[in-house]
Motif scaffolding. Structure first.
Motif, PDB file in Angstrom:
ATOM      1  N   LEU A   1       0.823  -1.207   0.000  1.00  0.00           N
ATOM      2  CA  LEU A   1       0.000   0.000   0.000  1.00  0.00           C
ATOM      3  C   LEU A   1       0.856   1.255   0.000  1.00  0.00           C
ATOM      4  N   GLY A   2       2.007   1.214   0.649  1.00  0.00           N
ATOM      5  CA  GLY A   2       2.892   2.366   0.614  1.00  0.00           C
ATOM      6  C   GLY A   2       3.466   2.619  -0.761  1.00  0.00           C
ATOM      7  N   ARG A   3       3.734   1.548  -1.498  1.00  0.00           N
ATOM      8  CA  ARG A   3       4.355   1.675  -2.817  1.00  0.00           C
ATOM      9  C   ARG A   3       3.360   2.101  -3.904  1.00  0.00           C
ATOM     10  N   HIS A   4       2.142   1.604  -3.845  1.00  0.00           N
ATOM     11  CA  HIS A   4       1.201   1.753  -4.963  1.00  0.00           C
ATOM     12  C   HIS A   4       0.034   2.647  -4.551  1.00  0.00           C
ATOM     13  N   GLU A   5       0.006   3.849  -5.095  1.00  0.00           N
ATOM     14  CA  GLU A   5      -1.012   4.819  -4.701  1.00  0.00           C
ATOM     15  C   GLU A   5      -2.418   4.370  -5.069  1.00  0.00           C
ATOM     16  N   SER A   6      -2.550   3.559  -6.117  1.00  0.00           N
ATOM     17  CA  SER A   6      -3.886   3.114  -6.511  1.00  0.00           C
ATOM     18  C   SER A   6      -4.568   2.325  -5.401  1.00  0.00           C
ATOM     19  N   LEU A   7      -3.774   1.642  -4.553  1.00  0.00           N
ATOM     20  CA  LEU A   7      -4.349   0.811  -3.497  1.00  0.00           C
ATOM     21  C   LEU A   7      -4.845   1.646  -2.322  1.00  0.00           C
ATOM     22  N   ARG A   8      -4.449   2.901  -2.251  1.00  0.00           N
ATOM     23  CA  ARG A   8      -4.929   3.776  -1.161  1.00  0.00           C
ATOM     24  C   ARG A   8      -5.630   5.008  -1.738  1.00  0.00           C
ATOM     25  N   THR A   9      -6.421   4.758  -2.763  1.00  0.00           N
ATOM     26  CA  THR A   9      -7.170   5.819  -3.442  1.00  0.00           C
ATOM     27  C   THR A   9      -8.662   5.566  -3.316  1.00  0.00           C
ATOM     28  N   GLY A  10      -9.397   6.607  -2.987  1.00  0.00           N
ATOM     29  CA  GLY A  10     -10.850   6.580  -3.019  1.00  0.00           C
ATOM     30  C   GLY A  10     -11.360   7.491  -4.127  1.00  0.00           C
ATOM     31  N   PHE A  11     -12.654   7.418  -4.406  1.00  0.00           N
ATOM     32  CA  PHE A  11     -13.229   8.152  -5.533  1.00  0.00           C
ATOM     33  C   PHE A  11     -14.535   8.828  -5.119  1.00  0.00           C
ATOM     34  N   HIS A  12     -14.734  10.043  -5.596  1.00  0.00           N
ATOM     35  CA  HIS A  12     -15.984  10.749  -5.372  1.00  0.00           C
ATOM     36  C   HIS A  12     -16.165  11.794  -6.462  1.00  0.00           C
ATOM     37  N   ARG A  13     -17.355  12.346  -6.530  1.00  0.00           N
ATOM     38  CA  ARG A  13     -17.616  13.418  -7.500  1.00  0.00           C
ATOM     39  C   ARG A  13     -17.426  14.759  -6.822  1.00  0.00           C
ATOM     40  N   ASP A  14     -16.823  15.698  -7.557  1.00  0.00           N
ATOM     41  CA  ASP A  14     -16.607  17.026  -6.993  1.00  0.00           C
ATOM     42  C   ASP A  14     -17.858  17.889  -7.183  1.00  0.00           C
ATOM     43  N   ALA A  15     -17.754  19.156  -6.838  1.00  0.00           N
ATOM     44  CA  ALA A  15     -18.908  20.051  -6.898  1.00  0.00           C
ATOM     45  C   ALA A  15     -19.458  20.186  -8.308  1.00  0.00           C
TER      46      ALA A  15
ATOM     47  N   ASP B   1       3.475   2.110 -23.096  1.00  0.00           N
ATOM     48  CA  ASP B   1       4.397   3.117 -22.579  1.00  0.00           C
ATOM     49  C   ASP B   1       5.297   2.471 -21.526  1.00  0.00           C
ATOM     50  N   PRO B   2       6.636   2.541 -21.681  1.00  0.00           N
ATOM     51  CA  PRO B   2       7.534   1.908 -20.707  1.00  0.00           C
ATOM     52  C   PRO B   2       7.290   2.338 -19.265  1.00  0.00           C
ATOM     53  N   GLU B   3       6.834   3.568 -19.055  1.00  0.00           N
ATOM     54  CA  GLU B   3       6.594   4.035 -17.692  1.00  0.00           C
ATOM     55  C   GLU B   3       5.391   3.354 -17.034  1.00  0.00           C
ATOM     56  N   LEU B   4       4.621   2.602 -17.810  1.00  0.00           N
ATOM     57  CA  LEU B   4       3.442   1.935 -17.263  1.00  0.00           C
ATOM     58  C   LEU B   4       3.645   0.429 -17.101  1.00  0.00           C
ATOM     59  N   ARG B   5       4.803  -0.089 -17.521  1.00  0.00           N
ATOM     60  CA  ARG B   5       5.002  -1.546 -17.483  1.00  0.00           C
ATOM     61  C   ARG B   5       4.871  -2.099 -16.065  1.00  0.00           C
ATOM     62  N   GLY B   6       5.355  -1.381 -15.076  1.00  0.00           N
ATOM     63  CA  GLY B   6       5.298  -1.855 -13.702  1.00  0.00           C
ATOM     64  C   GLY B   6       4.239  -1.186 -12.862  1.00  0.00           C
ATOM     65  N   THR B   7       3.317  -0.459 -13.489  1.00  0.00           N
ATOM     66  CA  THR B   7       2.303   0.282 -12.750  1.00  0.00           C
ATOM     67  C   THR B   7       1.222  -0.652 -12.221  1.00  0.00           C
ATOM     68  N   VAL B   8       0.931  -0.538 -10.928  1.00  0.00           N
ATOM     69  CA  VAL B   8      -0.211  -1.218 -10.324  1.00  0.00           C
ATOM     70  C   VAL B   8      -1.343  -0.199 -10.282  1.00  0.00           C
ATOM     71  N   ALA B   9      -2.298  -0.380 -11.164  1.00  0.00           N
ATOM     72  CA  ALA B   9      -3.416   0.557 -11.276  1.00  0.00           C
ATOM     73  C   ALA B   9      -4.417  -0.026 -12.256  1.00  0.00           C
ATOM     74  N   ASN B  10      -5.563   0.583 -12.358  1.00  0.00           N
ATOM     75  CA  ASN B  10      -6.530   0.230 -13.380  1.00  0.00           C
ATOM     76  C   ASN B  10      -6.177   0.987 -14.659  1.00  0.00           C
ATOM     77  N   LEU B  11      -5.632   0.283 -15.635  1.00  0.00           N
ATOM     78  CA  LEU B  11      -5.336   0.867 -16.943  1.00  0.00           C
ATOM     79  C   LEU B  11      -6.223   0.242 -18.023  1.00  0.00           C
ATOM     80  N   HIS B  12      -7.345  -0.288 -17.584  1.00  0.00           N
ATOM     81  CA  HIS B  12      -8.239  -1.054 -18.440  1.00  0.00           C
ATOM     82  C   HIS B  12      -8.863  -0.205 -19.546  1.00  0.00           C
ATOM     83  N   SER B  13      -8.949  -0.784 -20.720  1.00  0.00           N
ATOM     84  CA  SER B  13      -9.743  -0.179 -21.787  1.00  0.00           C
ATOM     85  C   SER B  13     -10.343  -1.284 -22.636  1.00  0.00           C
ATOM     86  N   GLU B  14     -11.339  -0.932 -23.411  1.00  0.00           N
ATOM     87  CA  GLU B  14     -12.005  -1.883 -24.298  1.00  0.00           C
ATOM     88  C   GLU B  14     -12.042  -1.258 -25.685  1.00  0.00           C
ATOM     89  N   VAL B  15     -11.339  -1.867 -26.623  1.00  0.00           N
ATOM     90  CA  VAL B  15     -11.195  -1.284 -27.952  1.00  0.00           C
ATOM     91  C   VAL B  15     -12.002  -2.098 -28.965  1.00  0.00           C
TER      92      VAL B  15
END
Length: 493
Positions: free
Chosen positions: A67-81, A296-310
């Motif tokens: 959790l310290g290494r990967h910000e996606s694991l300690r992220t919440g989501f909400h809608r702004d104003a 993108d090489p900068e995303l090879r080791g990224t722990v996050a949702n990078l999902h897309s549907e093409v």
């Protein structure tokens, strides 16, 4: 009897920060809103067997490190104003972990399945980080299995595989008293959002929009028109899943990839498209490919949702299947290069693809989650396989009901977790394919692949008989994917 202790474990990161949600985060958020109230549908359970060294506390420390290494694991989501979705990274907090103490006679798999069942009915509050929970099974004081349940807002399939590998590497180091291996440098979701809002990101999304327009313009409106009224005269569940375990498919696919000069994924996709097109009586087939944007090489080791549907619209004209496959390969290559798009804008394009309020039905999905998507020159497996070997392998094929759940008209997943085999899981709406037709479709896929491989072998033998050199035969099996799997087979690569 197995018993567990629930822990609330502190974690710490480097920053509190709020940023716009990424395109991939907004896409999954939209899917989750449509799935409500069953918000846990898009949670993912993943597990990894452990070698039985170290302690439960070592593993809890490893989870906190993740959790310290990967910000996606300690992220919440909400809608702004303004109503826009934002991601909120928290610097510190606590996560939940269950530590199960088992005797040697107790089965860790039973504990895992029970935990997964509870997680399936325990949705996260997406506004409150972290969106991940853990469990550990311990025998004689040593952890033998670790699992985590995590929201698809935070990860994709590549991410959970990365996390599973990190768990074993970090535990090995901690148990041996060695320094922990450093985190792989990678782009965090906040920086991904910054890129997407930059001029370069806007240009990539504009290019993707043009690609979507081209694919939708040539896509058929639907492959499976509703039959027998809105409900098809059915009672009970309106969806059905079956899985096929096939050695024959695993043998045939790399042979065809070399012969057709396409990737192994495109071999499978081409046969699926051909079967769907024939069933619908159409000369083209449109499907969604589930993918993760990691070119993108900068995303090879990224722990996050990078999902897309093409989208890919595959033309089925022509006498030679290899020509169809090569056109499909070119389309898929372009599709994967256009995976960064605005999901709301794309939804509007789909809704009016053939004119105002005339949508295209894109609820046909192909998800290849195998770890090897090799091109022909790199593909594992034999260069040639005899027809007799292929037919013998077909005798081992098993098709049975599966508990895979999806919400699309047609959703087919391929994995290779068991060495030497491919597993194909198909979930379909009864109005498109009845349960018996789901089984039939899987068998048709296998028969088609075997027939094409036999045909390719016969052509090769004829060419060699006229003086062309034969290829040496290799017998290596596809590499094992390891003793772990995702609870939701539909999670994208």
């Amino acid at each position: 009897m197995a018993a567990f202790v629930r822990h609330r474990v502190p974690f710490g990161g480097r920053r509190n920060v709020t940023a716009p949600a990424t395109c991939a985060q907004r896409h999954i958020w939209n899917l989750m809103q449509r799935q409500l109230p069953d918000a846990a549908f898009y949670d993912v359970c993943y597990w990894v067997a452990l070698p039985g060294h170290g302690t439960a506390q070592d593993l809890l420390d490893v989870f906190a490190e993740l959790l310290g290494r990967h910000e996606s694991l300690r992220t919440g989501f909400h809608r702004d104003a303004d109503g826009s979705l934002v991601q909120q990274v928290v610097e510190a907090g606590k996560f939940e972990a269950e530590v199960w103490a088992l005797t040697r006679d107790e089965d860790p798999d039973g504990v895992l399945h029970a935990w997964q069942g509870r997680m399936r009915h325990t949705p996260f509050d997406s506004a409150r980080a972290p969106l991940i929970r853990f469990m550990v099974a311990v025998v004689d004081g040593a952890p033998v299995l670790a699992a985590f349940c995590v929201s698809h807002l935070a990860v994709d399939l590549t991410s959970v595989r990365l996390l599973a590998d990190e768990v074993t590497q970090l535990l090995d180091a901690r148990a041996a008293g060695r320094p922990l291996p450093p985190a792989v440098p990678s782009r965090q979701p906040v920086e991904q959002a910054q890129l997407e809002y930059s001029p370069r990101g806007r240009a990539l999304q504009a290019r993707a929009r043009a690609f979507w327009c081209r694919q939708l313009a040539s896509a058929p409106a639907s492959l499976f028109p509703p039959c027998n009224g809105a409900g098809g005269g059915l009672t009970g569940p309106v969806r059905y899943s079956a899985g096929m375990n096939s050695r024959a498919v695993a043998l045939a696919v790399p042979v065809l990839a070399r012969r057709w000069r396409v990737s192994t994924s495109v071999v499978l996709l081409t046969v699926i498209a051909q079967l769907l097109g024939r069933r619908a009586g159409l000369s083209s087939c449109a499907l969604r490919l589930l993918t993760a944007n990691r070119s993108d090489p900068e995303l090879r080791g990224t722990v996050a949702n990078l999902h897309s549907e093409v989208p890919v619209t595959i033309g089925l004209e022509g006498d030679r299947i290899e020509d169809i496959a090569r056109r499909a390969f070119a389309t898929c290559t372009t599709a994967h290069a256009n995976g960064l798009y605005d999901p709301d804008e794309v939804a509007d394009l789909i809704a009016s693809a053939h004119g105002p309020d005339v949508p295209v039905d894109l609820s046909y999905c192909f998800n290849d989650v195998r770890e090897g998507h090799a091109l022909p020159e790199a593909a594992e497996g034999p260069v040639e396989v005899s027809g007799a070997a292929l037919r013998a392998a077909m005798a081992d094929t098993v098709v049975a009901p599966d508990d895979f759940e999806e919400g699309e008209t047609f959703f087919l997943v391929i994995d290779d977790e068991q060495p030497g085999w491919n597993r194909l899981v198909l979930n379909a709406d009864h109005r498109a394919l009845t349960p018996s037709e789901v089984h039939g479709f899987l068998y048709d896929m296998e028969r088609s692949l075997v027939a094409y491989a036999e045909e390719a072998g016969a052509r090769a033998a004829g060419a060699e008989g006229h003086g062309r050199p034969a290829h040496p035969t290799r017998t290596s099996s596809p590499e094992a994917a390891g003793p772990r799997h995702a609870h939701r087979t539909g999670l994208s690569e």
